[in-house]
Design a protein around this motif. Sequence first.
Motif, mmCIF file in Angstrom:
data_model
loop_
_atom_site.group_PDB
_atom_site.id
_atom_site.type_symbol
_atom_site.label_atom_id
_atom_site.label_comp_id
_atom_site.label_asym_id
_atom_site.label_seq_id
_atom_site.Cartn_x
_atom_site.Cartn_y
_atom_site.Cartn_z
ATOM 1 N N PHE A 26 -12.089 8.132 -3.376
ATOM 2 C CA PHE A 26 -11.179 7.006 -3.190
ATOM 3 C C PHE A 26 -10.563 6.676 -4.542
ATOM 4 O O PHE A 26 -11.278 6.616 -5.558
ATOM 5 C CB PHE A 26 -11.925 5.754 -2.717
ATOM 6 N N VAL A 27 -9.270 6.462 -4.578
ATOM 7 C CA VAL A 27 -8.640 5.844 -5.741
ATOM 8 C C VAL A 27 -8.001 4.567 -5.203
ATOM 9 O O VAL A 27 -7.179 4.604 -4.290
ATOM 10 C CB VAL A 27 -7.626 6.783 -6.430
ATOM 11 N N GLY A 37 0.810 -1.211 0.000
ATOM 12 C CA GLY A 37 0.000 0.000 0.000
ATOM 13 C C GLY A 37 0.842 1.259 0.000
ATOM 14 O O GLY A 37 0.544 2.234 -0.707
ATOM 15 N N ASN A 38 1.928 1.268 0.792
ATOM 16 C CA ASN A 38 2.815 2.436 0.843
ATOM 17 C C ASN A 38 3.497 2.677 -0.499
ATOM 18 O O ASN A 38 3.650 3.818 -0.947
ATOM 19 C CB ASN A 38 3.864 2.253 1.942
ATOM 20 N N VAL A 39 3.930 1.584 -1.143
ATOM 21 C CA VAL A 39 4.605 1.712 -2.433
ATOM 22 C C VAL A 39 3.652 2.231 -3.505
ATOM 23 O O VAL A 39 4.003 3.084 -4.330
ATOM 24 C CB VAL A 39 5.221 0.356 -2.856
ATOM 25 N N ASP A 57 -17.991 0.203 4.249
ATOM 26 C CA ASP A 57 -18.426 1.035 5.379
ATOM 27 C C ASP A 57 -17.246 1.454 6.257
ATOM 28 O O ASP A 57 -17.211 2.586 6.759
ATOM 29 C CB ASP A 57 -19.451 0.278 6.230
ATOM 30 N N TYR A 58 -16.295 0.530 6.450
ATOM 31 C CA TYR A 58 -15.185 0.858 7.354
ATOM 32 C C TYR A 58 -14.299 1.954 6.777
ATOM 33 O O TYR A 58 -13.659 2.698 7.526
ATOM 34 C CB TYR A 58 -14.370 -0.395 7.706
ATOM 35 N N TYR A 59 -14.249 2.093 5.450
ATOM 36 C CA TYR A 59 -13.504 3.199 4.843
ATOM 37 C C TYR A 59 -14.347 4.466 4.771
ATOM 38 O O TYR A 59 -13.816 5.579 4.852
ATOM 39 C CB TYR A 59 -13.003 2.812 3.458
ATOM 40 N N MET A 60 -15.651 4.324 4.608
ATOM 41 C CA MET A 60 -16.516 5.503 4.622
ATOM 42 C C MET A 60 -16.482 6.186 5.985
ATOM 43 O O MET A 60 -16.572 7.419 6.081
ATOM 44 C CB MET A 60 -17.948 5.122 4.256
ATOM 45 N N CYS A 117 -6.199 7.010 -0.817
ATOM 46 C CA CYS A 117 -5.647 5.920 -1.624
ATOM 47 C C CYS A 117 -5.787 4.610 -0.856
ATOM 48 O O CYS A 117 -5.446 4.544 0.334
ATOM 49 C CB CYS A 117 -4.177 6.170 -1.946
ATOM 50 N N LYS A 118 -6.257 3.557 -1.527
ATOM 51 C CA LYS A 118 -6.436 2.261 -0.882
ATOM 52 C C LYS A 118 -5.905 1.155 -1.793
ATOM 53 O O LYS A 118 -5.983 1.246 -3.016
ATOM 54 C CB LYS A 118 -7.913 1.992 -0.584
#
Length: 307
Positions: free
Chosen positions: A167-168, A69-71, A147-150, A125-126
Motif C-alpha cells: 500500500f502507498v 483519490g483519483n487525482v 482490515d477492509y483494505y487487507m 494506492c489509498k
Amino acid sequence: MFDVVRFRQRTRVERESAWLAERGKGVGGSDMSTILGVNKYQTPYSLWLEKTGRAVHEDISGRWPVIKGNVLEGELRRWFRRRHPAMSLTDGTGMSLISKAHPCMRASLDGVLWDEDRGFGVLECKTASAYRASDWHDVDGSLKAPDYYMAQVTHYLAVTGWSYGCFVADIGESEPVEVWFERDEDDIRAVVDAAEAFWGFVQRDEPPELTGVDVDALYPQDDGDIETTDSAEFDGLVDEYKHISDKQSKLKKRKDAVSNLLKPMIGEHSGLRSARYQVTYKTTHYKESFRPARDTRVIRTSEIKEK
C-alpha cells in the motif's frame, strides 16, 4: 493464472462505463470487504441487490474523497517510483484481471510491481479521509493496513497468484506511507471460498442472510401490530440474547473494577510482571488526525509462559 480484459474506449466516460459493466460480471477486490462483513457501509445483501440488477450501484465519482483519490493516485505512484528506483512499477488501470481458476473473481490494480528476486507484486494506492486516518495505526501507534483494505489486496493476490504487495497511502501525514503485505494461504482460501459462496447466491438468484441493517432498510416503518408466534426458535434466540446482554453488562462492570485495582499496583511504571503474567500500562502517543494529538495510558495484558 488470469486473463486480461483491456478497456481501450476512446473517452474516459466510455472506459468507466465498460469497467462498471465488467465489474458487474463477478466479484471485485472492493467487494470483498463487504462479502467478509468488514465493510460498515454495505452488507452482502445490498451488494447482492446490485449484482442481480435489483439496485443500481451508487455513483460516488462526484464526491470529493473520490475526486481527491483519483487525482493523487498518479502522484502516489510517482512517489513510490522515486523511493524504489530498482523496482519496476507499471500503471495497472485500464484493465481487469479475471481468475482462470475462479472466473467470478476479478482484479483491477492500481499498479503492478516487478522485483528481480520476488517477481510480480500488487501496488494499491489509498487516500484516507481525516476520520479514517486512525484506521492505519494499531493501539501502539504502529502502521498497519485496515482490515477492509487487507480483504481487497488478499483478493488481488488470490486472482494473480502473486506473493506480495504494498500500500502507498496518503493518510494526512507529512509524507505518504508504505505498508507492505505478504501472501497468506489461509487468508487466500478464506477469500476464495467467500467469493465463490457469494457468487453462488447471485447465480441462484437467492439472497444471502439478512443483517439487522438490511431489515431496517426493508421495513423502515413498523405497522403498529405485535404478532403472536409459537416458534421455539424465537424463544430460544430471545433467551440467548437476554443472557448475553445481562452477562455483558456484568462483565463490563467487573472488568472496569479489576482495571482500577490493577492500575495503582503498576503506578508510575510501564508495567508489572509476575511468574505468570505481564500487565503493561504504557503511555501511547496518538498523532493528530481528526482528533488533536494526545497521550493516553492504556492497560493491556499478555500472558507469560511459566518457566
